[in-house]
Each structure stands twice: as C-alpha cells, then as structure tokens.
Design an enzyme around this catalytic site. Structure first.
Site, PDB file in Angstrom:
ATOM      1  N   LYS A 160      26.972  38.388  49.446  1.00 46.44           N
ATOM      2  CA  LYS A 160      26.223  37.194  49.819  1.00 46.44           C
ATOM      3  C   LYS A 160      24.742  37.519  49.695  1.00 46.44           C
ATOM      4  CE  LYS A 160      25.337  33.840  53.431  1.00 46.44           C
ATOM      5  NZ  LYS A 160      25.775  33.258  54.697  1.00 46.44           N
ATOM      6  N   GLU A 198      29.740  46.429  48.263  1.00 49.28           N
ATOM      7  CA  GLU A 198      30.071  45.473  49.334  1.00 49.28           C
ATOM      8  C   GLU A 198      31.513  44.978  49.199  1.00 49.28           C
ATOM      9  OE1 GLU A 198      28.800  44.454  51.987  1.00 49.28           O
ATOM     10  OE2 GLU A 198      26.628  44.657  51.948  1.00 49.28           O
ATOM     11  N   LYS A 251      28.481  34.852  46.451  1.00 47.63           N
ATOM     12  CA  LYS A 251      27.741  33.643  46.807  1.00 47.63           C
ATOM     13  C   LYS A 251      26.244  33.890  46.640  1.00 47.63           C
ATOM     14  CE  LYS A 251      26.518  31.034  50.854  1.00 47.63           C
ATOM     15  NZ  LYS A 251      26.506  30.958  52.277  1.00 47.63           N
ATOM     16  N   SER A 273      25.017  24.800  48.205  1.00 49.84           N
ATOM     17  CA  SER A 273      24.379  23.495  48.387  1.00 49.84           C
ATOM     18  C   SER A 273      23.225  23.240  47.417  1.00 49.84           C
ATOM     19  CB  SER A 273      23.890  23.378  49.826  1.00 49.84           C
ATOM     20  OG  SER A 273      22.993  24.432  50.140  1.00 49.84           O
TER      21      SER A 273
END
Ligand code: PBG
Length: 353
Positions: free
Chosen positions: A224, A262, A277, A303
C-alpha cells in the site's frame, strides 16, 4: 520503386489497385509474418483474446453512514454515495443480483464518535458491525470485506495510535487485533488490514484462530503506497490526516522491490490474499507480486483513479464504458485476480450486456 522482398502488384489475385485505391505502383510486401491475420475479424479476435474480465473478479466498495433511508453524494466521486444501512442492504441485494461476489464496507464515522485512540473501532455495535449484521441477515450469499485500520475512527485521521507525533507500531497492532475480532464476530468474511503496521497480519490471524474464527479470511493491503490518489476516499469518510502525512507507514511510490518483501511477509504471516494499492500507476508492482507469489493477488483501483475517469467523462473527453473496461482489463492483465473498484456495479452491468 522496388521493395526488397516485394512482388509486383500484377501478381495479386484477389485485390487490384483499382479496388483498394492503392497507387498503381504499390507493391505487396513479402512478409513472413503478418500479425494482423489474428485481428482481422471479431471471431478471430475473440479466439486469441488472452484476458477476459468477468464480474467474478470485482469487489464493490460501499460507504456507509448513520441515519435512516438517506444517502449523501460524494462530490469528488460522481455516482458514489454514502448510504445509510437500510439503503446499503438494498444496494447489496442489487449487487448480488448482478452476481458481484463481494462488497467492501467503509464507514463514515460521526465526528462526535472519533477520539485520539479510535475507540469506536472496538465497539461491537458500531456502524460497520451493524451494517455487516444487516447485510448478512438479508443477503447471506454476498461476501463482505472490511478494512482494519483506525483512520475512520481517530480524531487525527491517522491509521494508528499516536505518541509525540509518531505512529506507534506494536501498540497499534494490539488495537487492530481487537478491531478485527469485533468485525469478524459480527460476520465479516474477509478482514483487510489497510494500516501498514508491521506484524499485524500474523497477530490478527493468530487472534482469529484462537477465537475459533478459523474461516474468516485475511486480505492484506500488502503493498500500500503513500499515494495522492486517495483524496476522494478521504473526502468520503472524512479521514484526511489532521497533520503530517502517512509516509512513515505507507510505502514510497519510487520503490518496487520493497513491495515484494511486504507481500512475502504478509503471505508468511497468513494472508489468504495479498493486495497492491493503488492499481493504475502500479501495474508493474501487480505483475511482480503475481509472478513471485502463489496467492491470489488483489488490486485496489482507488478513488482518485475513479475520479479522474469520471471527470473526463463529464467533460465529454472520454467514453466512460470504453475507458473503464480498458482500465479494469489492464489491471487484470497485469496479474490481478481480484479488483476492488468503485466501477464494479456499472462494469458488472456492461459485462452482462
Ligand atoms: C484506510 C483506507 C484508505 C483507502 C482504503 N482504506 C485511505 C488511506 O489509506 O488514506 C483508500 C481507498 C481509495 O482511495 O479508494 N486506511
């Protein structure tokens, strides 16, 4: 003018220069390979298509808020609204009819319920938990995914506990474990830690197992990134950090190898699904993670990516259906098995036409 391997135009049997409108002295190229043969008609293109986007790949995020039978538009996300639980149940029903497999729930927490430690996240009767129970009761066949992170619940908007301007790791993990348990006990199917604290996946898996919640899945927000593409989401849940930024826990967008570390760590700690993401500026990361791991890979089409498409469409600068399906297919082509996207409902309709 002679072309090296060309044959004279007179040797053509099917097309004459008159029919094609080609100049009289044009020569046919003697090409050993013609890539266009496989593209020449709809049926050949269908046969050689390498990736097919289906509704089965889509997870639809829903924003929920307190109240009864009402909705509030999110200005920077045309077509997206915050919904009260009763309306969210109805939307979940529609999504199930469209065969969308799973919904992700994001709460807009009443500002009066937010505090320094995000304590409302641990309330077994909070907005998310009530929404989980309501949707599960009415539409048990649709999957539910919930974020584990404190940002919708903290007054400062950060994902974790703060001490002297720093986000504490291990102390935050202890709270996230409790938040995960509360949501899993309410009936959430997949817990998705989005906070980027170290060690939270393993800690949550152990706690779920200990509580007998062995069937609750874990989708880790593994890679992320600290991204400028989350702006509209933060408007939707009002979670913009009140000071500072998220660079001390989310990844730097210049880094690629780090994403593999990760994702591997989260897989070792027990993540059933790993996530990258955002998606669109991170297709290389999706491809890397896909190649390196044997777990399902999810990508979050965030978004800001959605907002850019909608803004261009509103101005008449893009064909919404065409660019959306191209974007979603590109994310799948990069290697995503699952795509979390605000386009899920419209894409599901387009894919079924
Ligand atoms: C919470 C969370 C965020 C998003 C999903 N979960 C915001 C953030 O980390 O700032 C962003 C999703 C989107 O932009 O669509 N930690």
């Amino acid at each position: 003018m002679a072309i090296k391997f060309g044959r004279p135009i007179e040797s053509r049997t099917r097309l004459t220069p008159v029919e094609t409108g080609a100049p009289a002295d044009a020569e046919r190229l003697d090409l050993p390979t013609r890539m266009r043969r496989n593209r020449r008609s709809e049926w050949t293109r269908r046969m050689v298509r390498e990736n097919t986007l289906t509704v089965d790949d889509l997870i639809w995020p829903l924003f929920i808020m307190d109240g009864q039978n009402s909705s509030a538009p999110v200005a920077s996300m045309p077509g997206v609204e915050r919904l009260t639980i009763d309306q969210a149940v109805r939307e979940a029903e529609r999504a199930a009819k469209l065969t969308i497999p799973c919904i992700a729930l994001f709460p807009y927490t009443d500002p009066n319920l937010r505090d320094d430690t995000g304590s409302e996240a641990l309330n077994a009767d909070n907005l998310v938990c009530r929404a989980i129970r309501a949707i599960k009761k009415e539409i048990p066949e649709i999957g539910l995914l919930c974020d584990v992170a404190l940002d919708p619940f903290t007054s400062h908007g950060h994902d974790g506990l703060l001490h002297e301007g720093k986000i504490l790791n291990d102390e935050t993990v202890a709270v996230l474990v409790k938040q995960a348990l509360v949501q899993a006990q309410a009936g959430c199917d997949i817990i998705a830690p989005s906070d980027m604290m170290d060690g939270r996946v393993g800690a949550i898996r152990a706690a779920l197992d200990e509580a007998g919640l062995v069937d609750t899945g874990l989708m880790a927000y593994s890679a992320k990134y600290a991204s400028a593409f989350y702006g509209p989401f933060r408007e939707a849940v009002d979670s913009a950090p009140q000071f500072g930024d998220r660079h001390s826990y989310q990844m730097a967008y210049a880094n690629r190898r780090e994403a593999l570390r990760e994702a591997r760590l989260d897989a070792e700690e027990g993540a059933d699904i790993v996530m990258v993401k955002p998606a669109l500026s991170y297709l290389d990361i999706i491809a890397d993670v896909r190649a390196a791991l044997d777990r399902p890979v999810a990508a979050y089409n965030v978004s800001g990516e959605y907002a850019m498409v909608k803004a261009a469409v509103e101005r008449g600068w893009a064909d919404g259906r065409a660019v959306t399906l191209e974007i979603l297919t590109s994310i799948a082509r990069a290697g995503a098995d699952l795509i979390i996207t605000y386009h899920a409902r419209e894409a599901a309709r387009w894919l079924s036409e």
